[in-house]
Design a protein around this motif. Structure first.
Motif, PDB file in Angstrom:
ATOM      1  N   GLU A 123      -1.868  30.589  -9.627  1.00 55.31           N
ATOM      2  CA  GLU A 123      -2.007  29.537 -10.419  1.00 55.31           C
ATOM      3  C   GLU A 123      -1.544  28.037  -9.909  1.00 55.31           C
ATOM      4  N   MET A 124      -0.308  28.158  -8.933  1.00 59.77           N
ATOM      5  CA  MET A 124       0.046  27.485  -8.528  1.00 59.77           C
ATOM      6  C   MET A 124      -0.991  26.236  -8.059  1.00 59.77           C
ATOM      7  N   LEU A 125      -1.930  26.544  -7.238  1.00 57.64           N
ATOM      8  CA  LEU A 125      -3.018  26.393  -6.333  1.00 57.64           C
ATOM      9  C   LEU A 125      -3.875  25.443  -6.832  1.00 57.64           C
ATOM     10  N   ASP A 126      -3.989  26.406  -8.900  1.00 61.80           N
ATOM     11  CA  ASP A 126      -5.179  25.424  -9.752  1.00 61.80           C
ATOM     12  C   ASP A 126      -4.477  24.343  -9.821  1.00 61.80           C
ATOM     13  N   VAL A 127      -3.128  24.520 -10.139  1.00 56.55           N
ATOM     14  CA  VAL A 127      -2.512  22.961 -10.904  1.00 56.55           C
ATOM     15  C   VAL A 127      -2.455  22.319  -9.833  1.00 56.55           C
ATOM     16  N   LEU A 128      -2.309  22.565  -8.464  1.00 57.24           N
ATOM     17  CA  LEU A 128      -2.339  21.639  -7.370  1.00 57.24           C
ATOM     18  C   LEU A 128      -3.955  20.953  -7.860  1.00 57.24           C
ATOM     19  N   ASP A 129      -4.748  21.681  -7.336  1.00 62.57           N
ATOM     20  CA  ASP A 129      -6.327  21.566  -7.272  1.00 62.57           C
ATOM     21  C   ASP A 129      -6.378  20.372  -8.336  1.00 62.57           C
ATOM     22  N   SER A 130      -5.784  20.565  -9.678  1.00 60.61           N
ATOM     23  CA  SER A 130      -5.907  20.100 -10.606  1.00 60.61           C
ATOM     24  C   SER A 130      -5.323  18.154 -11.376  1.00 60.61           C
ATOM     25  N   LEU A 131      -3.941  19.001 -11.017  1.00 59.51           N
ATOM     26  CA  LEU A 131      -2.778  17.430 -10.187  1.00 59.51           C
ATOM     27  C   LEU A 131      -3.985  16.641 -10.137  1.00 59.51           C
ATOM     28  N   ARG A 132      -4.396  16.920  -8.655  1.00 57.43           N
ATOM     29  CA  ARG A 132      -4.610  15.733  -7.623  1.00 57.43           C
ATOM     30  C   ARG A 132      -5.998  15.427  -8.096  1.00 57.43           C
ATOM     31  N   SER A 133      -7.288  15.803  -8.382  1.00 54.68           N
ATOM     32  CA  SER A 133      -7.915  15.498  -9.038  1.00 54.68           C
ATOM     33  C   SER A 133      -8.046  14.252 -10.021  1.00 54.68           C
ATOM     34  N   ILE A 134      -7.048  14.610 -11.168  1.00 54.30           N
ATOM     35  CA  ILE A 134      -6.433  14.174 -12.527  1.00 54.30           C
ATOM     36  C   ILE A 134      -6.290  12.888 -11.742  1.00 54.30           C
ATOM     37  N   ILE A 135      -5.009  12.878 -10.797  1.00 55.44           N
ATOM     38  CA  ILE A 135      -4.570  11.296  -9.868  1.00 55.44           C
ATOM     39  C   ILE A 135      -5.615  10.394  -9.339  1.00 55.44           C
ATOM     40  N   LEU A 136      -6.611  11.197  -8.459  1.00 55.07           N
ATOM     41  CA  LEU A 136      -7.461  10.790  -8.552  1.00 55.07           C
ATOM     42  C   LEU A 136      -8.477  10.043  -8.895  1.00 55.07           C
ATOM     43  N   ASP A 137      -8.855  10.763  -9.832  1.00 57.59           N
ATOM     44  CA  ASP A 137      -9.861   9.985 -11.202  1.00 57.59           C
ATOM     45  C   ASP A 137      -8.911   8.567 -11.968  1.00 57.59           C
ATOM     46  N   ALA A 138      -7.061   8.988 -11.905  1.00 58.86           N
ATOM     47  CA  ALA A 138      -6.561   8.147 -12.556  1.00 58.86           C
ATOM     48  C   ALA A 138      -6.770   6.636 -11.433  1.00 58.86           C
ATOM     49  N   ASN A 139      -6.698   5.998 -10.574  1.00 58.78           N
ATOM     50  CA  ASN A 139      -6.924   5.429  -9.786  1.00 58.78           C
ATOM     51  C   ASN A 139      -6.625   3.866 -10.239  1.00 58.78           C
ATOM     52  N   GLU A 140      -8.521   4.152 -11.360  1.00 59.31           N
ATOM     53  CA  GLU A 140      -8.009   2.659 -12.226  1.00 59.31           C
ATOM     54  C   GLU A 140      -7.870   2.121 -12.793  1.00 59.31           C
ATOM     55  N   MET A 141      -7.298   3.716 -13.326  1.00 65.19           N
ATOM     56  CA  MET A 141      -6.463   3.671 -14.522  1.00 65.19           C
ATOM     57  C   MET A 141      -5.094   3.315 -14.421  1.00 65.19           C
ATOM     58  N   VAL A 142      -3.465   3.832 -13.022  1.00 67.36           N
ATOM     59  CA  VAL A 142      -3.115   2.915 -12.800  1.00 67.36           C
ATOM     60  C   VAL A 142      -3.233   1.568 -12.180  1.00 67.36           C
ATOM     61  N   MET A 143      -4.798   0.980 -11.803  1.00 65.82           N
ATOM     62  CA  MET A 143      -4.322  -0.511 -11.699  1.00 65.82           C
ATOM     63  C   MET A 143      -4.338  -1.283 -13.203  1.00 65.82           C
ATOM     64  N   PHE A 144      -5.082  -0.607 -13.747  1.00 66.13           N
ATOM     65  CA  PHE A 144      -5.140  -1.298 -15.488  1.00 66.13           C
ATOM     66  C   PHE A 144      -3.088  -1.250 -16.175  1.00 66.13           C
ATOM     67  N   LEU A 145      -2.921  -0.173 -15.791  1.00 67.74           N
ATOM     68  CA  LEU A 145      -1.755  -0.529 -16.246  1.00 67.74           C
ATOM     69  C   LEU A 145      -0.656  -1.950 -16.271  1.00 67.74           C
ATOM     70  N   THR A 146      -0.983  -2.613 -15.226  1.00 70.86           N
ATOM     71  CA  THR A 146       0.397  -3.332 -14.927  1.00 70.86           C
ATOM     72  C   THR A 146       0.000  -4.528 -16.045  1.00 70.86           C
ATOM     73  N   SER A 147      -2.036  -4.542 -16.389  1.00 68.74           N
ATOM     74  CA  SER A 147      -1.942  -4.715 -17.908  1.00 68.74           C
ATOM     75  C   SER A 147      -1.533  -5.537 -18.752  1.00 68.74           C
ATOM     76  N   TYR A 148      -1.304  -4.259 -18.880  1.00 68.34           N
ATOM     77  CA  TYR A 148      -0.862  -4.128 -20.500  1.00 68.34           C
ATOM     78  C   TYR A 148       0.683  -4.711 -19.925  1.00 68.34           C
ATOM     79  N   THR A 149       0.971  -5.262 -20.920  1.00 70.45           N
ATOM     80  CA  THR A 149       2.262  -5.564 -21.220  1.00 70.45           C
ATOM     81  C   THR A 149       3.618  -4.094 -21.827  1.00 70.45           C
ATOM     82  N   ARG A 150       5.036  -4.911 -21.238  1.00 70.35           N
ATOM     83  CA  ARG A 150       5.607  -3.888 -20.640  1.00 70.35           C
ATOM     84  C   ARG A 150       6.364  -3.765 -22.459  1.00 70.35           C
ATOM     85  N   MET A 151       6.805  -3.204 -22.631  1.00 65.91           N
ATOM     86  CA  MET A 151       7.294  -2.987 -24.326  1.00 65.91           C
ATOM     87  C   MET A 151       8.895  -3.312 -23.743  1.00 65.91           C
TER      88      MET A 151
END
Length: 495
Positions: A123-151
């Motif tokens: 299960e740890m290996l499964d979560v590790l793969d899932s997290l890597r995949s989600i973080i890889l897919d989130a590369n563009e999202m991380v770049m867009f985060l800086t465009s949002y105003t800090r609360m």
């Protein structure tokens, strides 16, 4: 044609990688632990950075929600992997720092091809793969985060200070805020916009709404924020919306349009006629741009919304463990005391994700950082569950949620039962009992007859206090055999 070839090549590549992984031996347990720890740290950085931003994109919020849930699952599995080998060690009454020997012992548990250790490792290996995949897919999202105003972040809104924040509802809060601050095209011609919020009792509906209403952006957008209960608008004498409202906030300077936010809190069932009468009165009173939030335990209110309803659920097992672990250990690293961490996991499993119970117990554990005390608390909860299953055939927290009597115990006097007869909540302006539930359960305080105790006072708006009505009963010895019942909670069977 290029799209078809890309899809075929992608499928062949995926199958080749899966075949290669299946033929390779599994990585050592400590290697998996280290890699999962590093990926979890990256996920935590992204989530905490996102929580400080005014994110309005719904798809981005959903992606962050997936990342957060997977992160909590990974933290739960990682702690289970680290601490499960200390089940027998927890009986030892001395707290020691982890040694190389204990490290070798819990690695040894995962060297066999079968058993619980192998399942957790998979299960740890499964979560590790899932997290890597989600973080890889989130590369563009991380770049867009800086465009949002800090609360602007008030102290109770900080994610790391769990005792003073609304834990686990950041995404839902952002959804509500987006609804309040943005108007759908053409919504003005359809009438008032309505957002339903649904969830069981004690799930945090009122806390979510008040948290959003205290946001400075919401303050500046609406001139008034008013609250209305179903008892108010069911009164036949209600002819105008103003008659039933309780003013919570008024801002006469920043908003000249006079927009009003009306929060309708339904305690029970309602009729369509009641809602039509209230909605008609609100349209006559509320100016253009005003909005309504309606909360209820009933799914029927979803049909009243002009936008998709928000459904609140209790914390997942993984979220609950993250919450109670943070409160119980405070600034202490749980890895430093693995046997205490194992006991905390056992206690958390026994509490069936009760939010009030988590705050009561975590506070008691943190104030008495001793393995003897934590062992007694774990044994007390196991006995409480067994006793309620034997007498009533169900978990004690199920009975508390339904406001039915439940049998608890007293650590100082095992020959006595602490019976919680009923519970209720009161506002911050009302007086609360001086005695705390911890003083009776874990201390030596013994009131007589029926008495009231303070279970928990929420540190976040609306600052509700939760009060239990209790009674202490002497145990009677009997030779009659009772019918044995069993109940399974998170894989643990009680009888």
């Amino acid at each position: 044609m290029e799209i078809f070839l890309s899809a075929v090549l992608g499928e062949l590549t995926t199958r080749s990688i899966n075949f290669f992984i299946s033929e390779c031996p599994q990585p050592p347990a400590l290697d998996v632990e280290d890699r999962l720890q590093r990926v979890l740290l990256r996920a935590q950085v992204i989530i905490e950075e996102a929580m400080a931003r005014q994110i309005t994109n719904q798809a981005m919020l959903q992606q962050l929600d997936m990342l957060r849930d997977t992160m909590y699952r990974g933290c739960y599995l990682l702690d289970t992997f680290r601490f499960q080998s200390h089940k027998e060690d927890a009986k030892d009454q001395t707290v020691r720092h982890p040694s190389l020997l204990s490290k070798v012992n819990y690695v040894k548990d995962f060297c066999f091809p079968s058993g619980e250790g192998t399942q957790i490792l998979e299960e740890m290996l499964d979560v590790l793969d899932s997290l890597r995949s989600i973080i890889l897919d989130a590369n563009e999202m991380v770049m867009f985060l800086t465009s949002y105003t800090r609360m602007y972040r008030e102290p109770y809104s900080m994610h790391l200070l769990l005792e003073n924040c609304m834990f686990g509802r950041q995404m839902e809060a952002q959804h509500v805020t987006n609804f309040l601050l943005h108007t759908r095209p053409g919504a003005a011609d359809e009438g008032l916009e309505v957002l339903p919020i649904v969830g069981p009792v004690r799930v945090g509906k009122s806390t979510l709404v008040v948290h959003v209403c205290n946001d400075r952006r919401v303050h500046d957008y609406f001139s008034e924020i008013v609250f209305l209960s179903d008892h108010d608008f069911r009164d036949e004498k209600l002819t105008t919306f103003r008659e039933g409202c309780v003013m919570k906030y008024q801002n006469c300077d920043s908003n000249k349009d006079g927009r009003v936010l009306a929060v309708v809190e339904l305690a029970g069932d309602f009729s369509e006629g009641d809602w039509k009468r209230l909605y008609s009165a609100s349209k006559q009173y509320l100016p253009s741009g005003s909005k309504i939030i309606i909360t209820s335990r009933s799914d029927n209110i979803k049909n009243l919304g002009t936008t998709r309803a928000i459904t609140l659920k209790f914390l997942s097992r993984e979220e609950y463990w993250y919450y109670i672990k943070t409160l119980a250990f405070g600034s202490v690293d749980p890895k430093t005391y693995p046997r205490l961490a194992h006991l905390a996991m056992e206690i958390a499993r026994a509490m069936k994700r009760s939010f009030i119970g988590a705050n009561i117990t975590a506070c008691a554990l943190r104030e008495n950082f001793n393995i003897r005390f934590w062992s007694k608390v774990q044994a007390l909860f196991r006995g409480i569950i067994q006793k309620n299953v034997s007498r009533f055939g169900e978990h004690p927290y199920n009975r508390l949620v339904q406001n039915r009597p439940a049998t608890f115990g007293r650590m100082a006097t095992p020959s006595e039962d602490l019976v919680i007869c009923s519970q209720y909540q009161c506002s911050s302006q009302e007086e609360v009992p001086k005695i705390k539930i911890q003083d009776v359960m874990y201390g030596s305080v013994k009131p007589h007859g029926k008495f009231e105790v303070l279970a928990w006072k929420s540190p976040v708006p609306p600052y509700y206090s939760y009060v239990f009505t209790c009674e202490i009963q002497e145990l009677k010895s009997t030779g009659a055999k009772r019918k044995r019942s069993t109940i399974t909670i998170d894989g643990v069977t009680y009888c």
